[in-house]
Motif scaffolding. Sequence first.
Motif, mmCIF file in Angstrom:
data_model
loop_
_atom_site.group_PDB
_atom_site.id
_atom_site.type_symbol
_atom_site.label_atom_id
_atom_site.label_comp_id
_atom_site.label_asym_id
_atom_site.label_seq_id
_atom_site.Cartn_x
_atom_site.Cartn_y
_atom_site.Cartn_z
ATOM 1 N N TYR A 183 0.849 -1.187 0.000
ATOM 2 C CA TYR A 183 0.000 0.000 0.000
ATOM 3 C C TYR A 183 0.894 1.250 0.000
ATOM 4 C CZ TYR A 183 -3.321 3.503 1.568
ATOM 5 O OH TYR A 183 -4.088 4.638 1.679
ATOM 6 N N SER A 185 1.619 4.107 1.207
ATOM 7 C CA SER A 185 1.277 5.015 2.297
ATOM 8 C C SER A 185 2.127 6.279 2.308
ATOM 9 C CB SER A 185 1.423 4.294 3.647
ATOM 10 O OG SER A 185 2.728 3.774 3.799
ATOM 11 N N ALA A 228 -6.405 3.435 5.835
ATOM 12 C CA ALA A 228 -6.615 2.152 5.159
ATOM 13 C C ALA A 228 -7.257 1.144 6.107
ATOM 14 C CB ALA A 228 -5.280 1.623 4.639
ATOM 15 N N CYS A 241 -7.645 3.210 0.057
ATOM 16 C CA CYS A 241 -7.636 1.880 -0.538
ATOM 17 C C CYS A 241 -7.140 0.892 0.503
ATOM 18 C CB CYS A 241 -6.713 1.844 -1.745
ATOM 19 S SG CYS A 241 -7.088 3.091 -3.001
ATOM 20 N N ALA A 243 -5.886 -2.726 1.240
ATOM 21 C CA ALA A 243 -5.440 -3.881 0.481
ATOM 22 C C ALA A 243 -5.060 -5.024 1.401
ATOM 23 C CB ALA A 243 -4.260 -3.493 -0.386
ATOM 24 N N LYS A 258 -7.288 -4.817 -3.208
ATOM 25 C CA LYS A 258 -6.412 -3.667 -3.294
ATOM 26 C C LYS A 258 -6.740 -2.844 -4.525
ATOM 27 C CE LYS A 258 -1.581 -2.366 -3.212
ATOM 28 N NZ LYS A 258 -0.211 -2.807 -3.139
ATOM 29 N N GLU A 260 -5.132 0.428 -6.527
ATOM 30 C CA GLU A 260 -4.128 1.465 -6.687
ATOM 31 C C GLU A 260 -3.736 1.512 -8.156
ATOM 32 O OE1 GLU A 260 0.144 -0.145 -5.757
ATOM 33 O OE2 GLU A 260 -1.129 -0.516 -4.046
#
Length: 268
Positions: A183, A185, A228, A241, A243, A258, A260
């Motif tokens: 992810y 971040s 998230a 999102c 995931a 997920k 992205e």
Amino acid sequence: MAWSWPGVDLATLDPTMVIVSREPGGRWYVTFAVDVDQPEPLPTTSREIGIDLGIKDFAVISGGDRIANPRHLERKARNLARYQRRMAREQRGSANRRKARTRVAVAHRKVRNARRDFPHKTSTTLIEQADTIVLEDLAVANMVKNRSLAKAISDAGWAEFRSRLEYKAARAGRHLIIIDRWYPSSKTCSTCGHLLPELDLGTRHWTCPACRTRHDRDVNAAKNILAAGRAVAGKNPGHACGADVRQQGSSLLRSAVKQETPAARRPA
């Protein structure tokens, strides 16, 4: 010699289940198991936190707090190296070599104990402070293959810290949510959701080109990690999102597909 232990009747212990051992540093240990009552869940705090683990700071919390990296091995490596050199100079089988070997073992024990103590105290503090904790699923085994970072990553003890959080969250009635390691971040704006195509490791602060918000890289990552976790927990759907998020503790497991951009994807 009379043994005593608070709250435990040692006379009832099965002697075959008591283990006595001695470590190379000279300390003796007695190990046995006892049954204890299940602890009561901790009172609720109405607080949720996201945690971004790192090397410069051991952890950065979504609220902006930072937990310093104690760097146990780095601080004690000089003494350890000196003791090892002394041991190498002594004649094999001599009393001086045995003494030097004991000093080396004691130095290793201090590093080992410090590494165990830090994640225990840190995880206990965080469990007491928040009802929900969100953490990234870091691939520590793969990360330590990087020779330039292997020693620092191993010294940080991320895997042990996570294992402490897992069992303490379950015992205290807290929720631990683990989000997917890929992810993005750090390079997602926690204010508007804009995703940067690239963000190198040397960039510690950046300004979102969409909403012009100025971000601290690690605090922004911690905020996105929390978002998230909230998304897949159903508390703030659509904000981030989520995931492959796994929720641990007193709640059932959850997962999410997920989402992205292809540029942000990485191989498993």
